[in-house]
Design a protein around this motif. Structure first.
Motif, PDB file in Angstrom:
ATOM      1  N   ASP A  40       6.722   7.372   9.948  1.00  0.00           N
ATOM      2  CA  ASP A  40       7.168   8.743   9.693  1.00  0.00           C
ATOM      3  C   ASP A  40       6.146   9.695  10.322  1.00  0.00           C
ATOM      4  N   ALA A  41       6.487  10.207  11.518  1.00  0.00           N
ATOM      5  CA  ALA A  41       5.518  11.001  12.276  1.00  0.00           C
ATOM      6  C   ALA A  41       5.154  12.294  11.550  1.00  0.00           C
ATOM      7  N   ALA A  42       6.157  12.963  11.000  1.00  0.00           N
ATOM      8  CA  ALA A  42       5.895  14.245  10.350  1.00  0.00           C
ATOM      9  C   ALA A  42       4.970  14.064   9.153  1.00  0.00           C
ATOM     10  N   ALA A  43       5.270  13.036   8.347  1.00  0.00           N
ATOM     11  CA  ALA A  43       4.455  12.788   7.160  1.00  0.00           C
ATOM     12  C   ALA A  43       3.038  12.407   7.562  1.00  0.00           C
ATOM     13  N   SER A  44       2.941  11.640   8.655  1.00  0.00           N
ATOM     14  CA  SER A  44       1.622  11.240   9.114  1.00  0.00           C
ATOM     15  C   SER A  44       0.799  12.454   9.511  1.00  0.00           C
TER      16      SER A  44
ATOM     17  N   GLY B  33       0.850  -1.183   0.000  1.00  0.00           N
ATOM     18  CA  GLY B  33       0.000   0.000   0.000  1.00  0.00           C
ATOM     19  C   GLY B  33       0.887   1.234   0.000  1.00  0.00           C
ATOM     20  N   ALA B  34       0.322   2.336  -0.473  1.00  0.00           N
ATOM     21  CA  ALA B  34       1.144   3.520  -0.708  1.00  0.00           C
ATOM     22  C   ALA B  34       1.512   4.250   0.574  1.00  0.00           C
ATOM     23  N   HIS B  35       0.811   3.973   1.650  1.00  0.00           N
ATOM     24  CA  HIS B  35       1.022   4.793   2.849  1.00  0.00           C
ATOM     25  C   HIS B  35       1.572   3.994   4.010  1.00  0.00           C
ATOM     26  N   GLN B  36       2.466   3.089   3.671  1.00  0.00           N
ATOM     27  CA  GLN B  36       3.022   2.193   4.664  1.00  0.00           C
ATOM     28  C   GLN B  36       3.741   2.931   5.777  1.00  0.00           C
ATOM     29  N   GLU B  37       4.346   4.085   5.428  1.00  0.00           N
ATOM     30  CA  GLU B  37       5.168   4.777   6.414  1.00  0.00           C
ATOM     31  C   GLU B  37       4.327   5.635   7.357  1.00  0.00           C
ATOM     32  N   LEU B  38       3.017   5.700   7.077  1.00  0.00           N
ATOM     33  CA  LEU B  38       2.170   6.569   7.890  1.00  0.00           C
ATOM     34  C   LEU B  38       1.598   5.818   9.085  1.00  0.00           C
ATOM     35  N   ASP B  39       1.423   6.560  10.175  1.00  0.00           N
ATOM     36  CA  ASP B  39       0.726   6.008  11.333  1.00  0.00           C
ATOM     37  C   ASP B  39      -0.738   6.414  11.210  1.00  0.00           C
ATOM     38  N   LEU B  40      -1.608   5.429  10.994  1.00  0.00           N
ATOM     39  CA  LEU B  40      -3.007   5.759  10.731  1.00  0.00           C
ATOM     40  C   LEU B  40      -3.674   6.426  11.925  1.00  0.00           C
ATOM     41  N   GLY B  41      -3.153   6.158  13.123  1.00  0.00           N
ATOM     42  CA  GLY B  41      -3.696   6.805  14.318  1.00  0.00           C
ATOM     43  C   GLY B  41      -3.500   8.310  14.260  1.00  0.00           C
ATOM     44  N   VAL B  42      -2.351   8.753  13.755  1.00  0.00           N
ATOM     45  CA  VAL B  42      -2.060  10.181  13.651  1.00  0.00           C
ATOM     46  C   VAL B  42      -2.855  10.788  12.501  1.00  0.00           C
ATOM     47  N   VAL B  43      -2.882  10.029  11.370  1.00  0.00           N
ATOM     48  CA  VAL B  43      -3.571  10.547  10.184  1.00  0.00           C
ATOM     49  C   VAL B  43      -5.042  10.819  10.488  1.00  0.00           C
TER      50      VAL B  43
ATOM     51  N   ALA C 123       0.949  13.692  16.669  1.00  0.00           N
ATOM     52  CA  ALA C 123       2.103  13.223  15.916  1.00  0.00           C
ATOM     53  C   ALA C 123       3.246  12.810  16.837  1.00  0.00           C
ATOM     54  N   ALA C 124       3.332  13.483  18.004  1.00  0.00           N
ATOM     55  CA  ALA C 124       4.417  13.175  18.930  1.00  0.00           C
ATOM     56  C   ALA C 124       4.311  11.749  19.471  1.00  0.00           C
ATOM     57  N   ASP C 125       3.063  11.193  19.479  1.00  0.00           N
ATOM     58  CA  ASP C 125       2.861   9.851  20.032  1.00  0.00           C
ATOM     59  C   ASP C 125       2.915   8.762  18.970  1.00  0.00           C
ATOM     60  N   ALA C 126       3.301   9.135  17.761  1.00  0.00           N
ATOM     61  CA  ALA C 126       3.249   8.181  16.661  1.00  0.00           C
ATOM     62  C   ALA C 126       4.199   7.011  16.906  1.00  0.00           C
TER      63      ALA C 126
END
Lengths: 326, 323
Positions: free
Chosen positions: B302-306, B278-288, B294-297
């Motif tokens: 990748d917290a910033a990207a999320s 999937g394209a968003h593997q580096e994202l934390d869905l909880g943050v998104v 983001a600090a708890d990612a």
């Protein structure tokens, strides 16, 4: 009611040839069903082969009685191979269907008039006792005590039956407490897992089918030793009686089949004596003497159901085994 | 179990496994399995169609891919549990075409199953002893006479206890395997497989349904197998684990091998991202989705990207994909 007579008959059935024969058949079935997990519903067929092999060996081929007994065992071994090679690749329930059909085919072959000169068709076979009785070392007379009073022939049959049963039990006990038995029990649990560990599952199952079949055929021979071979004996209900005896004692045990057959036959004798006596005494006014005889088979069926539902591991089975749902 | 965890030690990955550019079907320096043109169809469905695949010896190879990609079918084919419609495959220089499963296992290629197969009504120790190869007492006539096999059986028992200790199951040796928890059964199945002293261990989803602490110890066990000179091939969906222990990754999709390479490169391969990750593997869905800051990612994402990603964009992409 003559309680003393009933008690006498019941005690006597403990070492009756029928009890010993059932114990042997149930032991063979324990190898099939209890240890290897093969749902063999044709155990009556193996017993029939033992009995007919023995009688035909003497009557048609003029063999001495011990050679005829070996012929009966060999016939069961060949039957196991013929049955096993095409069917052991099937799943358990399909094996049950095939074995029940194969046992019926055998029985009908023995029953048909086509082979009347050899099998005696519906009359069965009798009068094959000459060489067996001639080999009896016990002098003529009646021996024993209390309910166990038999003549020399009665004792000769029982002694040989007990020796056969002891040898069979020893063999099964040795086998099942060895690495060979460990593989067999593993196959019962999950044959793919055992295959993945490099064991030839098919050959183990086939060996188990032959070993159990030969033991059951010895049961058939012991059944035929004292009297005659009657095709009406080796019917499907015999298979269910042997299953009842096996499950009563415990399917995956060595002594369970022995205890189970003993209880089965003692109970049969008690009921067979008590029920008609109860009818005569007017305790069961709603049925006739003949109906009372049939009632005991109804009770056997109910007993089988109760065992399977409430104590599937049998009397001697490990209680821990019951704790787990498969 | 928490006291049993040893902190993960970074271990060096085995490199230099392939010859030439890492592409599907690339040649390996020292392959233990070579698959050629293996095809398996179920009715109209082609479950496996592998043109060429080599598995490197002495390394840990992960087989990944979406559900239904044919990973388990390929496993079954390689181990003789299933027969292909076409193709050949060679293990350790010997062709395995038409060789039954039990003979494959005897050659040193042992497997575990996706649905754990502990032999429930055998004790843990019996399960283990069953795994040993070449037992005299497993032959019919010899089994009747204990003096033929008792000594060998004692040796096997000793080895079984050593392995059970490693897998922290020695306290349960007399219990029925059916009384073990799901995770313990996985451990038992792996330990049992090792009793046969294999050269290639094939694990089908060893981590499925196992809690994080146990996963950690299983990972260590798998890495230890490599240290002891065994080759490991495993199917797994947990990408952290694949990154952590695999030296080589093979990606399957729709029955074919679509990519191969070391874990880091493979996971950047666009074909793999499309087919599996999937394209968003580096994202934390909880943050998104705004459930937490983001600090708890998750530190592996990748917290910033999320934080910068809009949840609507992802949902839009997902609905487009499903069209």
């Amino acid at each position: 009611m003559d309680w003393l007579q009933i008690l006498n008959n019941s005690a006597s059935s403990i070492i009756s040839p029928a009890t010993l024969a059932y114990a042997l058949a149930a032991l063979g079935l324990a190898v099939h069903f209890g240890y290897a997990g093969l749902l063999n519903m044709g155990i009556a067929g193996f017993m029939a082969l033992g009995a007919y092999g023995y009688a035909i060996g003497i009557l048609t081929f003029d063999l001495p009685w011990w050679a005829a007994a070996l012929l009966g065992m060999a016939a069961a071994a060949v039957f196991a191979l013929i049955l096993g090679i095409p069917t052991l690749r099937l799943r358990g329930d399909y094996l049950a269907i095939v074995t029940i059909a194969a046992a019926e085919v055998l029985r009908l072959l023995f029953l048909t008039t086509t082979f009347d000169s050899v099998t005696g068709s519906a009359d069965g076979l009798s009068g094959y006792h000459g060489s067996f009785r001639a080999s009896n070392p016990i002098p003529e007379g009646t021996y024993g005590f209390g309910p166990f009073m038999y003549n020399e022939i009665g004792w000769w049959v029982r002694i040989l039956g007990i020796i056969a049963l002891a040898l069979a039990a020893l063999t099964v006990w040795r086998l099942m407490n060895s690495p060979w038995g460990r593989v067999l029990k593993g196959i019962r649990e999950d044959e793919d897992a055992v295959r993945a560990l490099g064991k030839n599952v098919f050959s183990y199952k086939l060996t188990a089918l032959v070993v159990g079949g030969v033991i059951a055929s010895v049961g058939g021979i012991v059944y035929a030793l004292p009297s005659a071979v009657n095709p009406g004996v080796y019917v499907t209900s015999l298979t269910f009686f042997v299953y009842t005896a096996l499950l009563l004692g415990g399917a995956a045990t060595v002594f369970g089949p022995l205890i189970g057959s003993l209880i089965f036959w003692v109970l049969q004798t008690v009921l067979g004596n008590v029920l008609p006596a109860a009818v005569d005494a007017g305790i069961l006014p709603f049925m006739s003497n003949i109906q009372a005889q049939t009632l005991r088979f109804i009770l056997v069926g109910i007993a089988l159901m109760l065992i399977v539902i409430f104590r599937p591991q049998g009397i001697l089975g490990n209680k821990k085994e019951l704790t787990f749902v498969k | 179990m928490s006291s049993d965890i040893t902190p993960p030690v970074a271990r060096e990955k085995t490199t230099g496994l392939h010859v030439g550019e890492a592409a599907p079907g690339v040649a390996k320096a020292d392959p233990i399995i070579v698959v050629d043109g293996v095809r398996r169809t179920f009715g109209g469905l082609t479950a496996v169609d592998v043109a060429h695949l080599e598995i490197p010896r002495g390394a840990i190879t992960a087989l990944i891919g979406p559900n239904g990609a044919g990973k388990t079918t390929l496993f079954n084919l390689l181990t003789g549990f299933d027969k292909p419609d076409a193709g050949t495959w060679v293990f350790d220089g010997k062709s395995l075409s038409g060789v039954p499963a039990y003979k494959v296992a005897r050659m040193g290629q042992v497997r575990t199953f996706q649905l754990t197969k502990a032999l429930g009504l055998l004790t843990v120790l019996e399960n283990m002893k069953l795994g040993a190869k070449g037992q005299v007492g497993e032959r019919f006539w010899q089994s009747l006479f204990p003096f033929f096999w008792r000594k060998q059986d004692e040796k096997i028992e000793e080895r079984a206890f050593e392995l059970l200790k490693k897998f922290k199951l020695d306290g349960k040796s007399e219990d029925f395997a059916a009384s073990l928890s799901g995770g313990q059964r996985k451990l038992l199945e792996m330990a049992r497989a090792l009793m046969s002293e294999p050269t290639l261990v094939m694990l089908d989803e060893p981590m499925a349904g196992v809690n994080p602490a146990l996963t950690q110890s299983l990972l260590e066990h798998i890495l230890n197998l490599k240290d002891e000179g065994m080759t490991v091939l495993f199917v797994e969906h947990d990408m952290h684990m694949v990154r952590h222990i695999a030296d080589w990754v093979v990606v399957m999709a729709e029955g074919r091998v679509v990519a191969e390479g070391d874990p880091v490169t493979v996971m950047k391969n666009p074909a793999v991202i499309d087919a599996y990750l999937g394209a968003h593997q580096e994202l934390d869905l909880g943050v998104v989705t705004g459930r937490y800051a983001a600090a708890d990612a998750d530190p592996t994402t990748d917290a910033a990207a999320s934080g910068a990603t809009d949840v609507d964009v992802i949902e839009e992409e997902a609905s487009e994909e499903s069209k």
